[in-house]
Design an enzyme around this catalytic site. Structure first.
Site, PDB file in Angstrom:
ATOM      1  N   LYS A  35       0.836  -1.207   0.000  1.00 49.79           N
ATOM      2  CA  LYS A  35       0.000   0.000   0.000  1.00 49.79           C
ATOM      3  C   LYS A  35       0.873   1.261   0.000  1.00 49.79           C
ATOM      4  CE  LYS A  35      -0.181  -0.271   5.008  1.00 49.79           C
ATOM      5  NZ  LYS A  35      -0.850  -0.899   6.142  1.00 49.79           N
ATOM      6  N   ARG A 131     -10.274   0.678  15.316  1.00 51.52           N
ATOM      7  CA  ARG A 131     -10.141   1.463  14.097  1.00 51.52           C
ATOM      8  C   ARG A 131     -11.053   0.792  13.068  1.00 51.52           C
ATOM      9  NH1 ARG A 131      -4.350   1.999  11.250  1.00 51.52           N
ATOM     10  NH2 ARG A 131      -4.971  -0.134  10.834  1.00 51.52           N
ATOM     11  N   TYR A 256      17.760  29.280   8.772  1.00 48.86           N
ATOM     12  CA  TYR A 256      16.632  30.066   9.282  1.00 48.86           C
ATOM     13  C   TYR A 256      16.621  30.057  10.801  1.00 48.86           C
ATOM     14  CZ  TYR A 256      14.440  30.322   4.669  1.00 48.86           C
ATOM     15  OH  TYR A 256      14.166  30.585   3.364  1.00 48.86           O
ATOM     16  N   MET A 304      13.407  24.194   2.831  1.00 51.91           N
ATOM     17  CA  MET A 304      12.609  23.522   1.801  1.00 51.91           C
ATOM     18  C   MET A 304      13.458  22.691   0.841  1.00 51.91           C
ATOM     19  SD  MET A 304       9.905  25.198  -0.863  1.00 51.91           S
ATOM     20  CE  MET A 304       8.807  25.825   0.388  1.00 51.91           C
TER      21      MET A 304
HETATM   22  C1  LIG Z   1      -0.042  -1.845   6.773  1.00 55.03           C
HETATM   23  C2  LIG Z   1      -0.621  -3.073   7.314  1.00 55.03           C
HETATM   24  C3  LIG Z   1       0.192  -4.169   7.625  1.00 55.03           C
HETATM   25  C4  LIG Z   1       1.705  -4.103   7.620  1.00 55.03           C
HETATM   26  O1  LIG Z   1       2.106  -3.454   8.801  1.00 55.03           O
HETATM   27  P1  LIG Z   1       3.657  -3.251   9.183  1.00 55.03           P
HETATM   28  O2  LIG Z   1       3.626  -2.657  10.531  1.00 55.03           O
HETATM   29  O3  LIG Z   1       4.211  -2.292   8.169  1.00 55.03           O
HETATM   30  O4  LIG Z   1       4.293  -4.577   9.105  1.00 55.03           O
HETATM   31  C5  LIG Z   1      -0.438  -5.353   7.991  1.00 55.03           C
HETATM   32  N1  LIG Z   1      -1.787  -5.443   8.070  1.00 55.03           N
HETATM   33  C6  LIG Z   1      -2.595  -4.388   7.818  1.00 55.03           C
HETATM   34  C7  LIG Z   1      -4.060  -4.543   7.931  1.00 55.03           C
HETATM   35  C8  LIG Z   1      -2.044  -3.169   7.453  1.00 55.03           C
HETATM   36  O5  LIG Z   1      -2.836  -2.131   7.235  1.00 55.03           O
END
Ligand SMILES: *Cc1c(COP(=O)(O)O)cnc(C)c1O
Length: 359
Positions: A35, A131, A256, A304
């Site tokens: 992702k 969540r 800065y 930046m």
């Molecule tokens: C992103 C995610 C993972 C991977 O998590 P890591 O901490 O990067 O290993 C696994 N399961 C779900 C549902 C996730 O959203």
């Protein structure tokens, strides 16, 4: 448009890190998370690199899954956010994409879905993260409703996500696993719990499929442990050239806000990388950077497009304009930068990957 800062992806390191995950959970199938453009590494590149070693991939949303299918990735795909519409269900059937069902609104969508071929799903339980996930006490009820729907493929997966697995002293993880087991006990179904931290620290979470993310990208998922402790390798090098070198005098101010005052006469360099390229603005003076075979430090505020670095060490006398400074990579652990900037490696990798057009 391309700026001087650049990202190099080490595909061999990605493959090595996947093998580390497989060794840690030898009895499970493995689906790396790709992702968010594979944590900034380039989703299609990473999926192509790992396709022969991984059993599947997880993505956040439908469009990521569709892009993988368009690029001829044939592995199992699991979409964490699941369907938002009947159309998503239809496309998932057509492209053989498995969808997480985490909310009652999605159960309602499935009840309205009409299809000659069934959709593959994973029912997500909330075991304490609050969540995504259905109330865990309703698992059996929802599971049997789903089983009765002919539009739902009979191989229904059961999953949950761990909230505190990075902390090996926190028994919340064991509580989450127990709560999952209690719900799953009478159901014969495919199960998945573990993220990277689960894989490396919580063997009880391994189950049928494991879902490593950050460990594949060469960062430690466990608090107070480094990537070396697990034999992981850096998968991304973030670097940029030196574009100016100055001899400053004792008391001269840098950047800065003049937050850094030279304690003595010293040589400094200016590196063409800043927060616009994904380097964290909150990294303070003293954050490590690697130049000309030597670890040195940044000085003053990150701006930046630019960072000032300390070249006062003997070995850095020969540092030259045009030479690349490593912001993170093999020599500078991205976790060290994350710690210095009070963030996590996940955010740094995603931001640099998204900001830096020289990927
Ligand atoms: C992103 C995610 C993972 C991977 O998590 P890591 O901490 O990067 O290993 C696994 N399961 C779900 C549902 C996730 O959203």
């Amino acid at each position: 448009m391309s700026r001087p800062a650049r990202i190099t992806i080490h595909t061999e390191a990605l493959r090595h890190n996947l093998l580390v995950a497989k060794q840690a959970a030898p009895h499970s199938n493995i689906m790396p998370a790709v992702k968010a453009n594979a944590y900034g590494h380039g989703m299609v590149r990473v999926a192509t690199t790992l396709a022969d070693l991984a059993d599947g991939f997880i993505v956040a949303c439908m469009s990521e899954a569709l892009q993988l299918r368009e690029e001829k990735i044939t592995n199992t795909l699991l979409v964490i956010q699941g369907p938002l519409s009947l159309d998503d269900l239809k496309v998932a059937v057509e492209k053989d994409i498995r969808l997480v069902i985490h909310d009652e609104s999605q159960l309602a969508l499935l009840a309205d879905f009409i299809s000659s071929k069934p959709v593959k799903i994973a029912l997500k339980l909330d075991t304490g993260m609050h969540r995504l996930g259905i109330e865990s006490v309703k698992t059996k009820q929802h599971y049997s409703t789903l089983k009765a729907l002919s539009v739902v493929h009979p191989d229904i997966w059961l999953m949950t996500h761990l909230a505190c697995a990075d902390d090996i002293n926190n028994d919340y993880t064991q509580q989450q696993i127990s709560s999952f087991n209690e719900q799953a006990q009478s159901l014969t179904c495919t199960q998945t719990i573990a993220n990277s931290a689960g894989i490396l620290a919580w063997p009880d979470s391994h189950k049928d499929w494991v879902r490593p993310g950050i460990m594949i990208y060469g960062s430690s998922p466990i608090n107070d442990k480094s990537r070396e402790d697990f034999g992981l390798r850096a998968s991304m090098t973030f670097s940029a050239p030196l574009i100016a070198i100055h001899a400053l005098k004792k008391g001269d101010a840098i950047g800065y806000g003049s937050t850094y005052l030279c304690p003595a006469d010293m040589k400094v360099g200016v590196v063409a990388c800043g927060y616009a390229d994904g380097y964290p603005r909150h990294a303070p003076s003293g954050t490590p950077v690697f130049i000309n075979g030597k670890t040195t430090q940044i000085l003053g505020r990150v701006s930046m497009d630019l960072i000032v670095v300390d070249l006062s060490h003997d070995q850095l006398n020969e540092a030259k304009i045009g030479q690349l400074a490593e912001l993170w990579g093999n020599h500078i652990d991205v976790d060290a930068i994350a710690q210095s900037a009070e963030t996590i490696s996940y955010e740094l990798l995603c931001h640099a990957g998204a900001s830096c057009k020289n990927l």
